[in-house]
Design a protein around this motif. Structure first.
Motif, short mmCIF file in Angstrom:
data_model
loop_
_atom_site.label_atom_id
_atom_site.label_comp_id
_atom_site.label_asym_id
_atom_site.label_seq_id
_atom_site.Cartn_x
_atom_site.Cartn_y
_atom_site.Cartn_z
N ASN A 190 -17.97 21.85 28.85
CA ASN A 190 -18.17 22.16 30.27
C ASN A 190 -19.56 21.75 30.75
O ASN A 190 -19.85 21.85 31.94
N SER A 191 -20.40 21.28 29.83
CA SER A 191 -21.74 20.86 30.22
C SER A 191 -22.32 19.99 29.11
O SER A 191 -21.80 19.95 27.99
N THR A 192 -23.42 19.31 29.42
CA THR A 192 -24.10 18.50 28.40
C THR A 192 -24.69 19.38 27.31
O THR A 192 -24.75 18.96 26.14
N ASN A 193 -25.11 20.58 27.66
CA ASN A 193 -25.67 21.49 26.65
C ASN A 193 -24.63 21.88 25.61
O ASN A 193 -24.94 22.03 24.43
N GLU A 194 -23.38 22.04 26.06
CA GLU A 194 -22.32 22.39 25.12
C GLU A 194 -22.05 21.24 24.15
O GLU A 194 -21.80 21.46 22.97
N LYS A 250 -15.87 15.89 33.20
CA LYS A 250 -14.68 16.47 32.58
C LYS A 250 -13.50 15.54 32.84
O LYS A 250 -13.30 15.07 33.96
N GLY A 266 -20.29 15.52 27.89
CA GLY A 266 -20.15 16.73 28.69
C GLY A 266 -20.62 16.62 30.13
O GLY A 266 -20.61 17.61 30.87
N ALA A 267 -21.04 15.40 30.56
CA ALA A 267 -21.49 15.22 31.94
C ALA A 267 -20.30 15.17 32.90
O ALA A 267 -20.41 15.57 34.05
#
Length: 503
Positions: free
Chosen positions: A72-76, A56, A53-54
């Motif tokens: 959309n992000s590393t958290n996702e 796209k 997720g880092a």
């Protein structure tokens, strides 16, 4: 339900002026360890960052358990059970193991951390994943490097990871620590966790992986079952050409003894003796802490050791300082590029010429002839095939493989007869390794004598004409011919006492 835990279809990633990934596809089966290999620049890191997720992707699909998903992000990505353990450990030394595992997720009640629950949860994660020897209350600064790697994995698993990505996980580990990591990986696989394992060490791929995917220049090259392929086939696909012998070992006439060392002793080394012949590659192998590096530094005069006798071409020699060794045609290339071998903020040519300057190679009447210095440096820059925009480029901006070539150019510029190489391929990709293996073979064929220290046993076996094993500051055995094999050498590296020093 899909049999794949993760699937990438036609992933492309464009950076300004560079197509980093070109329609790459990948499938990771459930409970599988998939190796991912390729030279530096092949696209491995970019692919991992897209999965995490880092980054796209510009095009392509990601399927998780058969369902398309967009991160959309590393958290996702973390929330979907995908965790990455990068090569550079990301731990806070002064905090405890438990605090590091649950960093940013310290459960609080009325503003207070429930320390009892924190340590219980950390202990449970460690115990369930084969790391029960690690005390969750210990500070990370007190741990060995292998234990720190385990804590990173525990932290990744604490997010309820179903998919684990390991990026060069053994880069700082020694033999027993590597085996412990493999045991952890096997345990995770048995729990149903799927793992992508990135490594430059192909022997690890064969030991721990089920399949291996090869990338080259941002493209899929092949996916192979580990059980039905071999190392040369993988290397050939990585570099894009057939490789018959990755070590370029040739029959050559090995001459008489050129260097004889008798009785090296200090607070680490214990009465070590050895000899080296003309045109020979002499391998020295031992586990971390065996004294390999200390021995080379003692021979080179970079370590305060007592030596009963040094004979070069049957003449007694005294080496009290590296300058003495250099003047007698002996050079040492350190395992530590960053701290001991290179000046990272200086241009390539200044690094290459450094050793020659120590012997006044380019000095006339007290002045440095910079034209001569640059000319000679350029000669070895070209001989070693250093890939850089210009010889004026700072070493800091080079890849690990090209930094290592600069180290070797620096060592060879004085045209030494004896070359002490300490971990010459550490941290570099397969393509760069092949070039260095070929250089070692060519140097020996041209009459140079080489002592090669490496923590990669296949490298020692493949490159060496003769091998010494070391353990606990002693040489424990000498191997020649068919005796040079993994089983024999490891057996003597695990000995506590001096078994059989060379005659």
């Amino acid at each position: 339900m899909s049999s794949n835990a993760l699937e990438l279809i036609g992933i492309s990633k464009q950076f300004p002026g560079v197509l980093a990934l070109d329609k790459v596809s990948l499938s990771l089966k459930k409970s599988e360890v998939l190796g991912l290999v390729g030279e530096n620049g092949a696209g491995k890191s970019t692919l991992i960052k897209i999965i995490g997720g880092a980054y796209k992707a510009n095009q392509g699909q990601i399927l998780l358990d058969g369902k398309e998903i967009v991160f959309n992000s590393t958290n996702e990505s973390l929330a979907q059970g995908i965790s990455i353990v990068y090569q550079e450990l990301n731990l806070i030394p002064h905090l405890t193991v438990a605090e590091n595992i649950f960093i940013n997720r310290l459960n609080q009640t009325n503003g207070f951390v429930n320390w009892k629950k924190l340590y219980q949860d950390a202990e449970e994660i460690l115990k369930n994943n084969g790391m029960s020897e690690i005390n969750p209350r210990a500070r990370v600064s007190e741990l060995a490097i292998g234990q720190k790697q385990s804590v990173e994995i525990a932290k990744a698993l604490s997010y309820n990871a179903k998919i684990l990505l390991l990026d060069e996980p053994t880069s700082s580990l020694a033999g027993p620590e590597i085996q412990n990591l493999f045991n952890i990986i096997k345990g995770l696989k048995a729990q149903g966790i799927s793992i992508i394992y990135i490594s430059h060490h192909l022997d690890e791929i064969f030991e721990i992986c089920d399949r291996v995917q090869v990338l080259r220049d941002g493209k899929n090259i092949d996916i192979l079952d580990v059980a039905t392929t071999d190392q040369n086939s993988i290397v050939s696909k990585m570099v894009g050409r057939d490789i018959e012998d990755i070590y370029f070992k040739e029959e050559r006439d090995i001459g008489d003894i050129i260097l004889e060392i008798d009785g090296v002793s200090d607070n680490y080394l214990k009465d070590v003796s050895l000899n080296l012949r003309r045109s020979e590659v002499l391998g020295i192998y031992g586990l971390m802490g065996s004294g390999r590096t200390e021995l080379l530094k003692a021979i080179y005069g970079a370590r305060k050791s007592k030596i009963r006798s040094i004979q070069l071409n049957n003449k007694e020699l005294s080496i009290k300082h590296p300058i003495d060794a250099i003047k007698h045609g002996i050079i040492y290339s350190s395992e530590d590029r960053k701290s001991e071998n290179l000046f990272f903020a200086n241009p390539i040519w200044k690094n290459i010429s450094y050793v020659a300057l120590q012997t006044n190679e380019f000095v006339t009447n007290g002045f440095i002839n910079h034209k001569s210095e640059l000319s000679k440096s350029s000669e070895y820059y070209e001989k070693l095939n250093v890939k850089a925009p210009t010889i004026e480029a700072d070493v800091y901006n080079l890849s690990g493989g090209n930094q290592q070539k600069v180290c070797l150019a620096k060592a060879l510029i004085n045209e030494p007869n004896i070359i002490l190489l300490d971990e010459p391929t550490r941290g570099i990709d397969v393509g760069a390794k092949l070039e260095i293996y070929k250089l070692i073979a060519n140097l020996a064929s041209s009459g140079k004598s080489i002592i090669l220290v490496s923590s990669e046993l296949p490298e020692i076996i493949g490159s060496s004409d003769r091998v010494y094993s070391m353990a606990n500051g002693r040489i424990t055995h000498e191997f020649i011919g068919e005796e040079i094999n993994e089983k024999n050498i490891l057996q003597y590296c695990l000995q506590k006492d001096n078994i059989g020093a060379p005659a």
